[in-house]
Design a protein around this motif. Structure first.
Motif, mmCIF file in Angstrom:
data_model
loop_
_atom_site.group_PDB
_atom_site.id
_atom_site.type_symbol
_atom_site.label_atom_id
_atom_site.label_comp_id
_atom_site.label_asym_id
_atom_site.label_seq_id
_atom_site.Cartn_x
_atom_site.Cartn_y
_atom_site.Cartn_z
ATOM 1 N N ALA A 39 12.558 -26.206 2.432
ATOM 2 C CA ALA A 39 12.162 -25.634 3.713
ATOM 3 C C ALA A 39 11.205 -24.467 3.506
ATOM 4 C CB ALA A 39 13.395 -25.160 4.462
ATOM 5 N N SER A 40 10.311 -24.289 4.474
ATOM 6 C CA SER A 40 9.455 -23.108 4.520
ATOM 7 C C SER A 40 9.229 -22.746 5.980
ATOM 8 C CB SER A 40 8.129 -23.353 3.779
ATOM 9 O OG SER A 40 7.375 -24.354 4.429
ATOM 10 N N GLU A 41 8.518 -21.674 6.197
ATOM 11 C CA GLU A 41 8.245 -21.177 7.557
ATOM 12 C C GLU A 41 9.537 -21.021 8.360
ATOM 13 O OE1 GLU A 41 5.092 -23.133 9.704
ATOM 14 O OE2 GLU A 41 3.763 -23.081 7.956
ATOM 15 N N GLY A 42 10.536 -20.401 7.736
ATOM 16 C CA GLY A 42 11.795 -20.152 8.418
ATOM 17 C C GLY A 42 12.558 -21.407 8.785
ATOM 18 N N GLY A 43 12.347 -22.486 8.031
ATOM 19 C CA GLY A 43 13.045 -23.737 8.266
ATOM 20 C C GLY A 43 12.322 -24.684 9.203
ATOM 21 N N ARG A 44 11.142 -24.304 9.689
ATOM 22 C CA ARG A 44 10.410 -25.170 10.617
ATOM 23 C C ARG A 44 9.545 -26.210 9.898
ATOM 24 N NH1 ARG A 44 10.956 -24.401 15.704
ATOM 25 N NH2 ARG A 44 9.028 -25.461 16.218
ATOM 26 N N LEU A 45 9.353 -26.049 8.599
ATOM 27 C CA LEU A 45 8.568 -27.004 7.819
ATOM 28 C C LEU A 45 9.450 -27.511 6.689
ATOM 29 C CD1 LEU A 45 5.543 -27.628 8.354
ATOM 30 C CD2 LEU A 45 4.995 -26.177 6.419
ATOM 31 N N ARG A 46 9.419 -28.834 6.459
ATOM 32 C CA ARG A 46 10.148 -29.373 5.314
ATOM 33 C C ARG A 46 9.176 -30.128 4.430
ATOM 34 N NH1 ARG A 46 14.153 -33.596 8.540
ATOM 35 N NH2 ARG A 46 12.551 -35.091 9.179
ATOM 36 N N HIS A 47 9.301 -29.871 3.122
ATOM 37 C CA HIS A 47 8.463 -30.507 2.110
ATOM 38 C C HIS A 47 9.352 -31.525 1.405
ATOM 39 C CE1 HIS A 47 5.334 -27.360 2.464
ATOM 40 N NE2 HIS A 47 6.376 -26.643 2.859
ATOM 41 N N LEU A 48 9.119 -32.798 1.703
ATOM 42 C CA LEU A 48 9.952 -33.876 1.182
ATOM 43 C C LEU A 48 9.311 -34.518 -0.036
ATOM 44 C CD1 LEU A 48 10.659 -35.592 4.619
ATOM 45 C CD2 LEU A 48 12.095 -33.901 3.451
ATOM 46 N N LYS A 49 10.158 -34.934 -0.961
ATOM 47 C CA LYS A 49 9.678 -35.700 -2.115
ATOM 48 C C LYS A 49 10.475 -36.994 -2.184
ATOM 49 C CE LYS A 49 7.641 -32.217 -5.008
ATOM 50 N NZ LYS A 49 6.591 -31.974 -4.100
ATOM 51 N N LEU A 59 9.127 -29.249 12.284
ATOM 52 C CA LEU A 59 10.094 -29.320 13.367
ATOM 53 C C LEU A 59 9.396 -28.926 14.666
ATOM 54 C CD1 LEU A 59 13.104 -29.738 14.123
ATOM 55 C CD2 LEU A 59 13.415 -27.278 13.724
ATOM 56 N N GLN A 60 9.471 -29.782 15.679
ATOM 57 C CA GLN A 60 8.833 -29.513 16.964
ATOM 58 C C GLN A 60 9.833 -29.036 18.014
ATOM 59 O OE1 GLN A 60 5.610 -29.414 17.454
ATOM 60 N NE2 GLN A 60 5.078 -30.205 15.443
ATOM 61 N N THR A 61 10.968 -29.714 18.107
ATOM 62 C CA THR A 61 12.021 -29.294 19.034
ATOM 63 C C THR A 61 13.355 -29.467 18.338
ATOM 64 O OG1 THR A 61 12.319 -31.492 20.018
ATOM 65 C CG2 THR A 61 10.696 -30.056 21.062
ATOM 66 N N PHE A 62 14.314 -28.619 18.708
ATOM 67 C CA PHE A 62 15.657 -28.703 18.139
ATOM 68 C C PHE A 62 16.644 -28.319 19.225
ATOM 69 C CE2 PHE A 62 19.424 -27.152 15.988
ATOM 70 C CZ PHE A 62 19.621 -28.125 15.017
ATOM 71 N N ASP A 63 17.614 -29.197 19.482
ATOM 72 C CA ASP A 63 18.639 -28.947 20.490
ATOM 73 C C ASP A 63 19.993 -29.231 19.857
ATOM 74 O OD1 ASP A 63 20.402 -28.906 22.632
ATOM 75 O OD2 ASP A 63 19.204 -30.234 23.902
ATOM 76 N N ASN A 64 20.646 -28.185 19.354
ATOM 77 C CA ASN A 64 21.920 -28.353 18.678
ATOM 78 C C ASN A 64 22.985 -28.881 19.639
ATOM 79 O OD1 ASN A 64 23.447 -28.018 16.170
ATOM 80 N ND2 ASN A 64 24.567 -26.432 17.273
ATOM 81 N N ALA A 65 23.047 -28.341 20.842
ATOM 82 C CA ALA A 65 24.040 -28.793 21.825
ATOM 83 C C ALA A 65 23.798 -30.248 22.219
ATOM 84 C CB ALA A 65 24.019 -27.895 23.052
#
Length: 135
Positions: A39-49, A59-65
């Motif tokens: 993760a980077s940018e406070g968890g808003r970007l993920r670098h996958l391998k 990450l564009q939207t996140f709704d935990n509830a």
């Protein structure tokens, strides 16, 4: 714009499924072809391998509830642009339905080829997810 989607029903609670998939950086925990996620940018970007590729997603939207999130692709080897996908976990009777869907603009391939690629990714990913909940 092309689209693809898949869903799977899992015989456990939505809370149990969301606990595994709800973290944006948790793909390696349930998706076998993702070797690592940083993760980077406070968890808003993920670098996958994967075994042979690198993918960067935002990450564009996140709704935990609501147990859902949407993300876009920043960099990947996939022949698409304007990719936006959503992963949604919903209580369904005694179990849970997980839906993974996306929209994208094919680049250098037909709508059908791009659709088949992502439908395969989603179906394979959801089958791998369900394997984490035997029974």
């Amino acid at each position: 714009m092309a689209t693809a989607s898949a869903f799977i029903d899992i015989p456990v609670s939505a809370d149990q499924v969301w606990q595994l998939v709800g973290g944006f950086n948790s793909l390696p925990d349930w998706l076998p072809f993702i070797v690592s996620s940083e993760a980077s940018e406070g968890g808003r970007l993920r670098h996958l391998k994967t075994a042979d590729a690198a993918i960067v997603e935002r990450l564009q939207t996140f709704d935990n509830a609501g147990k859902t999130y949407s993300y876009s692709i920043v960099e990947s080897p996939f022949p698409v642009a304007d990719y936006l996908a959503t992963l949604k976990v919903e209580a369904q009777g005694e179990g849970t339905r997980v839906t993974w869907s996306g929209s994208f603009t094919p680049v250098g391939v037909s709508d059908e080829e791009a659709h088949a690629l992502f439908k395969g990714v989603y179906e394979g990913g959801l089958a791998a997810l369900k394997a984490n909940f035997p029974g």
